[in-house]
Each structure stands twice: as C-alpha cells, then as structure tokens.
Design an enzyme around this catalytic site. Structure first.
Site, short mmCIF file in Angstrom:
data_model
loop_
_atom_site.label_atom_id
_atom_site.label_comp_id
_atom_site.label_asym_id
_atom_site.label_seq_id
_atom_site.Cartn_x
_atom_site.Cartn_y
_atom_site.Cartn_z
N SER A 19 -73.32 -96.13 -41.39
CA SER A 19 -72.16 -95.78 -40.32
C SER A 19 -70.66 -96.01 -40.77
CB SER A 19 -72.07 -97.14 -39.28
OG SER A 19 -71.03 -96.99 -38.29
N LEU A 20 -70.16 -94.80 -40.37
CA LEU A 20 -68.63 -94.70 -40.82
C LEU A 20 -67.71 -95.27 -39.84
CD1 LEU A 20 -68.35 -90.88 -41.91
CD2 LEU A 20 -68.25 -92.86 -43.16
N SER A 21 -68.01 -95.97 -38.90
CA SER A 21 -67.23 -96.41 -38.05
C SER A 21 -66.38 -97.55 -38.81
CB SER A 21 -68.00 -97.38 -36.95
OG SER A 21 -68.59 -96.24 -36.18
N LYS A 70 -77.18 -98.35 -26.99
CA LYS A 70 -76.67 -97.71 -25.83
C LYS A 70 -76.94 -97.83 -24.55
CE LYS A 70 -74.33 -94.24 -28.86
NZ LYS A 70 -73.99 -92.68 -29.11
N ASN A 91 -71.18 -96.80 -25.54
CA ASN A 91 -71.15 -97.09 -26.89
C ASN A 91 -70.02 -98.00 -27.18
OD1 ASN A 91 -68.74 -95.38 -26.32
ND2 ASN A 91 -69.07 -94.05 -28.02
N ASP A 107 -68.01 -91.42 -26.11
CA ASP A 107 -68.55 -90.41 -26.46
C ASP A 107 -68.42 -89.06 -25.67
OD1 ASP A 107 -69.88 -91.32 -28.77
OD2 ASP A 107 -71.68 -91.69 -27.74
N ALA A 131 -82.59 -84.26 -26.54
CA ALA A 131 -82.53 -85.25 -25.24
C ALA A 131 -82.00 -86.50 -25.54
CB ALA A 131 -83.90 -85.17 -24.73
N ARG A 155 -88.67 -81.27 -26.34
CA ARG A 155 -90.16 -81.42 -26.59
C ARG A 155 -90.58 -82.20 -25.48
NH1 ARG A 155 -90.92 -79.95 -31.86
NH2 ARG A 155 -89.06 -80.44 -33.15
N ARG A 159 -89.36 -85.22 -21.27
CA ARG A 159 -87.78 -85.14 -21.68
C ARG A 159 -87.13 -83.68 -20.97
NH1 ARG A 159 -85.52 -89.06 -24.61
NH2 ARG A 159 -86.64 -89.35 -26.65
#
Length: 278
Positions: A19-21, A70, A91, A107, A131, A155, A159
């Site tokens: 993660s870059l958070s 989430k 999130n 997001d 999805a 797929r 979904r």
C-alpha cells in the site's frame, strides 16, 4: 513518551504491504505541519477487523480500508454516509472524539475528481471491466459522467446480475456481458478497468487504433500491459495513483479537519515511491 496531542491513523487490509497510503498521508501531514500525526499500515482480514476496531484508543483519528474490508466493516459502524451506503462499500472510517465510527467512500468522488482533472466531464457511453466493490464505485462515479449506457464485462451470471442490480440502484443503465467479449468494449470513449494485476493483459492486442480514455485502477505494476498499449496508440490513460491520490486527499481532509489537503505534495510523494520500487 509521545506528545499528548499525538494522533494516529492507518490503512488496513490483506495483503497490505504494497500500500502507498502511508506515503501519501505522511506527505500530507508533513506539508500541513501536523508533526504529531502518524500513519501506519496493518495486515488485517475480515476475522481480525472487529477486534482491531474495539482496541482503538482516543488518539485514533481515522482508518483507510482496502480489500477485503470495504464491505465487511459496514455492520461495525455507527453511521455511514449516503455515498458509501449507495454502493455498500466503505474505504474511510473517521473516529469521533466520543468513539463513534463514521464510514464514508472517497473512491467515488476521488474517481470523478481524477477524471475531471484530465478533462473527462461527460461521455456518451462507458465500459467497466470487472465487478466487485471497486466496480460498483466506478458505476456510482459514472452516474454523473456517463450520459448513456455502461457495459460491464464480467465472469459468470452471478457477477452480471450483481452489476445490473448496482446499475438499477445507482440510476445507471448497465448492460452486462461475458468477459470473453471484453475486447468489444475497448472502443468505448471511457474504459474503467477494475480487475487484478494481469487480468487485462490479453486485451492489449485489441486496443483500437484511436482509443478514448482508459482509467486502470492499478498502480503496481505500472503501466499495465493494457495501459502501455493504450498509450502507444495515443489514448489518454489514468492510473491507480490518480485515484489513490484523489481519494486520499479527501481522507486527509476528513480525518484531520484541514482543507485543502496538499494534492501536489501527495502525488509527488507517490510518484517517488513508485519510482523507487522500480
């Protein structure tokens, strides 16, 4: 001993090491002069999430959540924003002084802001590849960007039905199609890829001669095979870092109460971190 005004925040998920958070949020704290704020990452799955939340002290200001949390966090919150409730995905958790937990989804506005930054305000149709929670957030963002039909390539019928249901819930006309036909969707003026790394590699050869805009939510590896081919054909490409920075800006503002968050400083920090990873 830590200062009495020390505040904490972190990103949770599994896996989380990539993660870059932390890079983005720490850059924001430095630019805002929030010297007593810290931001960490914790490997946390659905089973561990309730215990983690229950163990937080008053120094905690907020949490960023990535997969698979989430949707798992929803029953653990006191309040949820309309934006997050619309897609049943959170999130961002902001922790009040009284310990109450408020969930939001940055997001969706982050995706819209990233598109707007690149001049994408309205498109007549769009394609969504994949999805899940990110795809439903993409549909919510497209509700204010796309004036026509969104085609979702997925797929399996389960979904497909989920995406049609999300479309009805969000007021977006969604046509679901099988993943085997995904190459047909690359001719849309806006294509949003929400799939894991490698999933769209085989589609690269199907990029049209004059592609529109591709928004690939991955940031590592970057560029993706599809993104590189798209750029080679002269199309506009947005990446996961664009989304990550814009949604993190909103998280910083909510958690710290300081606005505007330093978008440029956060983007530069993210770009340096990705470059260092090679």
């Amino acid at each position: 001993m830590p200062p009495t005004d020390a505040r904490r925040a972190a990103v949770l998920g599994s896996p989380i090491a990539h993660s870059l958070s932390p890079v983005l949020h720490r850059a924001a704290y430095a630019a805002l002069g929030l010297d007593t704020w810290t931001y960490d990452r914790f490997e946390t799955d659905e089973a561990a999430l309730p215990g983690f939340l229950d163990g937080l002290g008053p120094e905690w200001a907020g949490l960023s959540l990535t997969m698979p949390l989430k949707r798992a966090v929803l029953p653990l919150l006191d309040t949820v924003s309309e934006t997050a409730a619309a897609v049943a995905a959170v999130n961002t958790v902001v922790l009040g002084a009284d310990g109450r937990r408020h969930g939001d989804n940055t997001d969706i506005p982050g995706l819209r802001a990233a598109l707007r930054e690149r001049g994408v305000e309205r498109v007549p149709s769009a394609t969504v590849l994949g999805a899940g929670a990110t795809a439903s957030s993409a549909l919510a963002a497209l509700a204010t960007v796309c004036t026509g039909e969104v085609t979702a390539y997925v797929r399996g019928e389960r979904r497909a039905d989920e995406m049609r249901q999300w479309g009805r819930r969000l007021g977006v006309p969604v046509r679901a199609a099988d993943w085997s036909r995904a190459a047909e969707g690359l001719g849309a003026p806006l294509v949003v890829a929400t799939t894991p790394a490698g999933a769209t590699d085989a589609l690269a050869e199907a990029v049209p001669e004059r592609p529109g805009t591709l928004f690939d939510v991955l940031y590592e590896p970057w560029p993706t095979v599809l993104g590189a081919r798209w750029l080679g054909r002269g199309g506009a490409v947005l990446g996961g870092l664009d989304l990550l920075v814009h949604q993190a800006v909103l998280q910083v503002e909510q958690m710290t109460g300081r606005a505007p968050a330093p978008l440029d400083a956060m983007r530069a920090a993210g770009e340096r971190a990705l470059a260092a990873r090679g």
